[in-house]
Design a protein around this motif. Structure first.
Motif, mmCIF file in Angstrom:
data_model
loop_
_atom_site.group_PDB
_atom_site.id
_atom_site.type_symbol
_atom_site.label_atom_id
_atom_site.label_comp_id
_atom_site.label_asym_id
_atom_site.label_seq_id
_atom_site.Cartn_x
_atom_site.Cartn_y
_atom_site.Cartn_z
ATOM 1 N N TYR A 48 1.046 -1.329 -0.058
ATOM 2 C CA TYR A 48 -0.062 -0.070 0.004
ATOM 3 C C TYR A 48 0.912 1.202 0.108
ATOM 4 C CZ TYR A 48 -3.647 3.046 2.329
ATOM 5 O OH TYR A 48 -4.319 4.115 2.740
ATOM 6 N N GLY B 166 3.452 5.493 -9.942
ATOM 7 C CA GLY B 166 2.185 5.430 -10.980
ATOM 8 C C GLY B 166 1.242 6.211 -10.183
ATOM 9 N N VAL C 72 7.534 7.538 3.940
ATOM 10 C CA VAL C 72 6.054 7.355 3.699
ATOM 11 C C VAL C 72 5.399 6.595 4.794
ATOM 12 C CG1 VAL C 72 6.711 5.301 2.481
ATOM 13 C CG2 VAL C 72 4.434 6.091 2.025
ATOM 14 N N VAL C 73 4.296 6.941 5.306
ATOM 15 C CA VAL C 73 3.609 6.772 6.597
ATOM 16 C C VAL C 73 2.233 6.444 6.344
ATOM 17 C CG1 VAL C 73 5.358 8.324 7.669
ATOM 18 C CG2 VAL C 73 2.885 9.085 7.299
ATOM 19 N N ALA D 129 8.768 11.249 -4.260
ATOM 20 C CA ALA D 129 7.894 10.536 -5.303
ATOM 21 C C ALA D 129 6.776 10.449 -4.565
ATOM 22 C CB ALA D 129 8.728 9.256 -5.476
ATOM 23 N N MET D 130 5.757 10.539 -5.474
ATOM 24 C CA MET D 130 4.216 10.372 -5.118
ATOM 25 C C MET D 130 3.440 9.912 -6.199
ATOM 26 S SD MET D 130 1.295 13.070 -3.800
ATOM 27 C CE MET D 130 0.533 13.153 -5.271
ATOM 28 N N ALA D 131 2.580 8.821 -6.209
ATOM 29 C CA ALA D 131 1.677 8.164 -6.861
ATOM 30 C C ALA D 131 0.314 9.191 -7.163
ATOM 31 C CB ALA D 131 1.116 6.919 -6.563
ATOM 32 N N ASP D 132 -0.016 9.377 -8.466
ATOM 33 C CA ASP D 132 -1.328 9.954 -8.478
ATOM 34 C C ASP D 132 -2.166 9.472 -7.335
ATOM 35 O OD1 ASP D 132 -0.870 12.207 -10.258
ATOM 36 O OD2 ASP D 132 -0.884 11.012 -11.901
ATOM 37 N N GLU E 101 -2.141 9.620 -4.138
ATOM 38 C CA GLU E 101 -1.603 9.552 -2.983
ATOM 39 C C GLU E 101 -1.948 8.720 -1.980
ATOM 40 O OE1 GLU E 101 -1.295 13.265 -0.432
ATOM 41 O OE2 GLU E 101 0.737 12.898 0.232
ATOM 42 N N MET E 102 -2.138 7.326 -2.387
ATOM 43 C CA MET E 102 -3.418 6.497 -1.729
ATOM 44 C C MET E 102 -3.236 6.456 -0.239
ATOM 45 S SD MET E 102 -2.862 6.054 -4.758
ATOM 46 C CE MET E 102 -2.342 4.334 -5.518
ATOM 47 N N CYS E 103 -1.864 6.129 0.228
ATOM 48 C CA CYS E 103 -1.943 5.922 1.804
ATOM 49 C C CYS E 103 -1.880 7.319 2.471
ATOM 50 C CB CYS E 103 -0.595 5.047 1.951
ATOM 51 S SG CYS E 103 0.955 5.982 2.167
ATOM 52 N N GLY E 104 -1.963 8.424 2.010
ATOM 53 C CA GLY E 104 -1.888 9.905 2.573
ATOM 54 C C GLY E 104 -0.722 10.490 2.600
ATOM 55 N N THR E 105 0.474 9.835 2.036
ATOM 56 C CA THR E 105 1.535 10.686 1.804
ATOM 57 C C THR E 105 2.477 9.932 0.745
ATOM 58 O OG1 THR E 105 3.009 8.932 3.193
ATOM 59 C CG2 THR E 105 1.903 10.624 4.414
ATOM 60 N N GLY E 106 3.323 10.819 0.133
ATOM 61 C CA GLY E 106 4.329 10.480 -0.698
ATOM 62 C C GLY E 106 5.560 10.058 0.104
ATOM 63 N N SER E 107 6.710 10.034 -0.354
ATOM 64 C CA SER E 107 7.952 9.879 0.350
ATOM 65 C C SER E 107 8.165 11.565 0.599
ATOM 66 C CB SER E 107 9.127 9.683 -0.521
ATOM 67 O OG SER E 107 10.278 9.936 0.236
#
Lengths: 303, 303
Positions: free
Chosen positions: A269, A276, B92-93, B191-194, B196-202
């Motif tokens: 996750y 992506g 990432v958290v 880095a971040m995914a479009d 930002e599903m878990c709530g954060t990028g790096s």
């Protein structure tokens, strides 16, 4: 190589169900061409042809084609080699009660704009603006597990996914719910924006070259369509809301990442939140559709 | 060229409001560097540092910087020239009650994974997997018209847009609501995914080179942020649901297309359904954010 052509004239469906009858049975690994008719059955040929409502029979899907050896629990692999427009014009339309901005008073419903094809430049024309032809197969799927689902609706069997990646160079994987898989496709567009906001792209007939094969007893089972584009693996999920769809698409990608890298769900996750990401397929059908893309370097073939 | 550096140590905000006080006043056309701290204020430095809840003060935005001559009704142009990570690791958290899958029992909340930077390869590492550094400015915006809005929330003033395009090579345009505009930014990611599903990028500290200028009395007024990437114009909209956000982003693009091409709203809507399309920025903040992209060849600078 002799390639059999399956035409909408040979057979087409307006519903995916468990018991659709195949019009052809392909060998495992056979290459075919599907000839499709535009989603509106050739009824819109000028800007004056207006769509007062969505027809009951819409998105004719050529087929279905059974694939020898496909059994429930298998995965049907559909390599899309090429999609070619096969008529001289497409059409983009609005219709009452349909589309993202259907309640916006400034937008006319119905409205039709014919988009002529220029074969020499491989473009369609919208009022003097040239738009590159980048064909999309709007509806593609297999026989369902139990429900009967209109070709206007996307779901776990595929159907009206309206996904721009569904084009030449992409390999699509579908869960097999019924013997033979029973693949059908249609509703192509000469061009379509992600979202398909007004409810259509440039709807057009196409010839679609595919090779179909069966992944027997797959290591990874899939519940929904999965695609491999030239650059990425993308899970595809449809649901009543975009919020529900993105959660499903993310969960499916987490499963793939966890299996590939031996990650926990939490690791997969948080990793999925770095590369992506979420993409919109369409926001206008009875269920909406999204994808979750993972660059190809982070996932190998899961089967 | 001498480039003044504005550091979070000089001043930062946790809320965008109408009356934030500038820590620096830039000339119209001045080039600056914004030094930002990671969104979690350096408090997460190992995998054992867990986030039991989202801190009250999060997403420190360096600034605000007033720009001479910016008046309400103007447009503030922010050319983002470069974003460089300025620390040796990102993080990432997950945190309880936060993120797309916050109710999924298989996912741990809280969870932290440190992502070390390798400067030689310009990558971060997630458990042995190298991920290219593609920095993103998570929070960027201007003083609001009337509300006080946490830097955790995106809205028409910008704020926590969490938009992957907000990086070097992009020009961002913001409506000016208050004298000087009052630009602030922070919350960068390596880095971040479009989505930002878990709530954060790096999450990581960065140095951001920008040139700020005022578009006085613009031909086209904008109500929300607009960006020009190397390839496309993209409207950006935030709302409570993805459904509402995509409608806003589409309406904003229709206005631009109609003005450029002399199209009716209906023509611009149907044209927008053919090219580019809807994209997801983030699905995890108090309001969610999307964009509607139009390839650059179909729109010129609207101001």
């Amino acid at each position: 190589m002799v390639r059999t052509t399956i035409s909408y004239k040979d057979g087409h469906i307006y519903e995916f169900s468990p018991d659709i009858d195949p019009i052809y049975t392909a060998e495992d690994g056979e290459s075919l061409t599907f000839e499709t008719i535009d989603s509106l059955n050739k009824e819109i040929q000028s800007d004056d042809d207006l769509l007062d409502s969505i027809p009951e029979e819409v998105n004719a899907a050529t087929g279905p084609v059974a694939v020898e050896g496909a059994e429930p629990g298998d995965v049907l692999k559909v390599e899309i080699e090429d999609v070619r427009v096969n008529e001289a014009q497409g059409r983009v339309v609005t219709a009452p009660g349909f589309g993202l901005l259907q309640d916006n008073d400034e937008i006319q419903h119905p409205f039709t704009r014919i988009t002529p094809v220029d074969e020499s430049t491989e473009t369609i024309e919208y009022d003097g603006i040239d738009v590159p032809i980048e064909p999309v197969i709007g509806t593609i799927g297999v026989a369902t597990e139990s429900e009967t689902i209109s070709t206007l609706t996307p779901h776990d069997h595929g159907g009206n996914l309206d996904t721009t990646d569904m084009t030449g160079g992409t390999t699509a994987y579908f869960p097999v719910f019924q013997e033979g898989g029973l693949l059908a496709m249609g509703d192509s567009k000469a061009a379509m924006a992600d979202g398909e906001m007004c409810g259509t792209g440039s709807e057009i007939g196409t010839d679609i070259d595919v090779t179909v094969s069966v992944i027997d007893d797959p290591e990874t089972s899939i519940e929904r369509p999965l695609i491999r584009t030239p650059d990425a693996w993308k899970t595809i999920a449809s649901a009543e809301t975009l919020e529900d769809a993105v959660a499903l698409a993310n969960e499916d990608l987490i499963d793939l990442l966890a299996a590939e890298h031996g990650m926990t769900p939490t690791e997969a996750y948080t990793f999925s939140s770095l590369v992506g990401g979420l993409e919109i397929s369409q926001v206008v059908d009875p269920l909406v559709t999204v994808r979750n893309a993972c660059p190809a370097e982070y996932l190998s073939v899961p089967f």
